[in-house]
Design a protein around this motif. Structure first.
Motif, PDB file in Angstrom:
ATOM      1  N   ILE A  47     -19.722 178.181   9.043  1.00 15.96           N
ATOM      2  CA  ILE A  47     -19.486 177.293   7.901  1.00 15.96           C
ATOM      3  C   ILE A  47     -20.505 176.163   7.955  1.00 15.96           C
ATOM      4  O   ILE A  47     -20.578 175.421   8.932  1.00 15.96           O
ATOM      5  N   ASP A  48     -21.325 176.059   6.897  1.00 16.35           N
ATOM      6  CA  ASP A  48     -22.378 175.050   6.898  1.00 16.35           C
ATOM      7  C   ASP A  48     -22.112 173.908   5.921  1.00 16.35           C
ATOM      8  O   ASP A  48     -22.701 172.858   6.025  1.00 16.35           O
ATOM      9  N   GLY A  49     -21.224 174.106   4.991  1.00 19.01           N
ATOM     10  CA  GLY A  49     -20.941 173.044   4.041  1.00 19.01           C
ATOM     11  C   GLY A  49     -19.499 173.098   3.570  1.00 19.01           C
ATOM     12  O   GLY A  49     -18.856 174.141   3.619  1.00 19.01           O
ATOM     13  N   LYS A  50     -19.033 171.973   3.123  1.00 15.69           N
ATOM     14  CA  LYS A  50     -17.668 171.888   2.629  1.00 15.69           C
ATOM     15  C   LYS A  50     -17.712 171.344   1.213  1.00 15.69           C
ATOM     16  O   LYS A  50     -18.534 170.494   0.888  1.00 15.69           O
ATOM     17  N   ALA A  51     -16.843 171.853   0.361  1.00 14.44           N
ATOM     18  CA  ALA A  51     -16.807 171.435  -1.034  1.00 14.44           C
ATOM     19  C   ALA A  51     -15.707 170.406  -1.242  1.00 14.44           C
ATOM     20  O   ALA A  51     -14.684 170.425  -0.562  1.00 14.44           O
ATOM     21  N   THR A  52     -15.923 169.519  -2.189  1.00 10.73           N
ATOM     22  CA  THR A  52     -14.908 168.545  -2.554  1.00 10.73           C
ATOM     23  C   THR A  52     -14.059 169.127  -3.678  1.00 10.73           C
ATOM     24  O   THR A  52     -14.590 169.573  -4.690  1.00 10.73           O
ATOM     25  N   LEU A  53     -12.766 169.171  -3.459  1.00 15.47           N
ATOM     26  CA  LEU A  53     -11.817 169.686  -4.445  1.00 15.47           C
ATOM     27  C   LEU A  53     -10.998 168.519  -4.971  1.00 15.47           C
ATOM     28  O   LEU A  53     -10.385 167.788  -4.205  1.00 15.47           O
ATOM     29  N   ARG A  54     -11.011 168.353  -6.287  1.00 13.15           N
ATOM     30  CA  ARG A  54     -10.240 167.282  -6.923  1.00 13.15           C
ATOM     31  C   ARG A  54      -9.157 167.940  -7.757  1.00 13.15           C
ATOM     32  O   ARG A  54      -9.457 168.659  -8.708  1.00 13.15           O
ATOM     33  N   LEU A  55      -7.895 167.715  -7.402  1.00 12.69           N
ATOM     34  CA  LEU A  55      -6.757 168.331  -8.075  1.00 12.69           C
ATOM     35  C   LEU A  55      -5.891 167.255  -8.723  1.00 12.69           C
ATOM     36  O   LEU A  55      -5.317 166.417  -8.029  1.00 12.69           O
ATOM     37  N   ARG A  56      -5.827 167.304 -10.059  1.00  8.89           N
ATOM     38  CA  ARG A  56      -4.987 166.357 -10.787  1.00  8.89           C
ATOM     39  C   ARG A  56      -3.602 166.962 -10.946  1.00  8.89           C
ATOM     40  O   ARG A  56      -3.448 168.095 -11.374  1.00  8.89           O
ATOM     41  N   GLU A  57      -2.601 166.195 -10.552  1.00  3.92           N
ATOM     42  CA  GLU A  57      -1.223 166.665 -10.696  1.00  3.92           C
ATOM     43  C   GLU A  57      -0.801 166.475 -12.142  1.00  3.92           C
ATOM     44  O   GLU A  57      -0.876 165.371 -12.682  1.00  3.92           O
ATOM     45  N   ARG A  58      -0.366 167.565 -12.772  1.00  2.00           N
ATOM     46  CA  ARG A  58       0.041 167.492 -14.174  1.00  2.00           C
ATOM     47  C   ARG A  58       1.254 166.582 -14.342  1.00  2.00           C
ATOM     48  O   ARG A  58       2.177 166.608 -13.541  1.00  2.00           O
ATOM     49  N   GLY A  59       1.216 165.772 -15.390  1.00  2.00           N
ATOM     50  CA  GLY A  59       2.325 164.873 -15.676  1.00  2.00           C
ATOM     51  C   GLY A  59       2.236 163.550 -14.946  1.00  2.00           C
ATOM     52  O   GLY A  59       3.117 162.707 -15.095  1.00  2.00           O
ATOM     53  N   THR A  60       1.187 163.356 -14.147  1.00  2.00           N
ATOM     54  CA  THR A  60       1.021 162.095 -13.425  1.00  2.00           C
ATOM     55  C   THR A  60      -0.424 161.625 -13.574  1.00  2.00           C
ATOM     56  O   THR A  60      -1.261 162.317 -14.151  1.00  2.00           O
TER      57      THR A  60
END
Length: 102
Positions: A47-60
Motif C-alpha cells: 500500500i503506497d497511498g491512502k485516499a480521503t473519504l468524506r461521508l455526509r450523514e443524510r439528514g444531518t
C-alpha cells in the motif's frame, strides 16, 4: 436519519459532488464499504497511498472524514467455489468530523 432497522445512510462526497450512498449502523461501516471501491494494492505490504473519504450523514450537517486504503488477497480456504480467487479487503482510519454551514 436512522431507519427502522437502525442503519443510517451516508453519501460519499467527491470534489463537492455527492456520488454514492452507503448504509451502515456506524459511519465506519459505511466508510469500509466505500474504501473497498478504491483501487486495491496487490497486498497489504504494497500500500503506497491512502485516499480521503468524506461521508455526509443524510439528514444531518455532519461530514465524517476517513483515510482509507484497499488491497487484494487470496480467498479463504472455506470460501464458496463461485467466489473469485482474490478478494478485496479494506481498512479505514477516522480523521475527524466537520459540520456543514447552513
Amino acid at each position: 436519519m436512522v431507519r427502522e432497522d437502525g442503519k443510517r445512510n451516508f453519501v460519499l462526497v467527491e470534489d463537492g459532488e455527492e456520488t454514492s450512498v452507503f448504509s451502515g449502523t456506524y459511519p465506519r461501516q459505511a466508510a469500509l464499504k466505500a474504501a473497498r471501491r478504491l483501487h486495491p494494492a496487490p497486498s497489504p505490504d504494497d500500500i503506497d497511498g491512502k485516499a480521503t473519504l468524506r461521508l455526509r450523514e443524510r439528514g444531518t450537517d455532519r461530514v465524517h472524514i476517513y483515510e482509507g486504503w484497499a488491497w487484494t488477497e487470496a480467498k479463504d480456504d472455506d470460501a464458496p467455489e463461485w467466489m473469485d480467487d482474490y478478494v478485496t479487503r479494506a481498512n479505514v482510519s477516522k480523521r475527524g468530523i466537520e459540520h456543514l454551514e447552513a
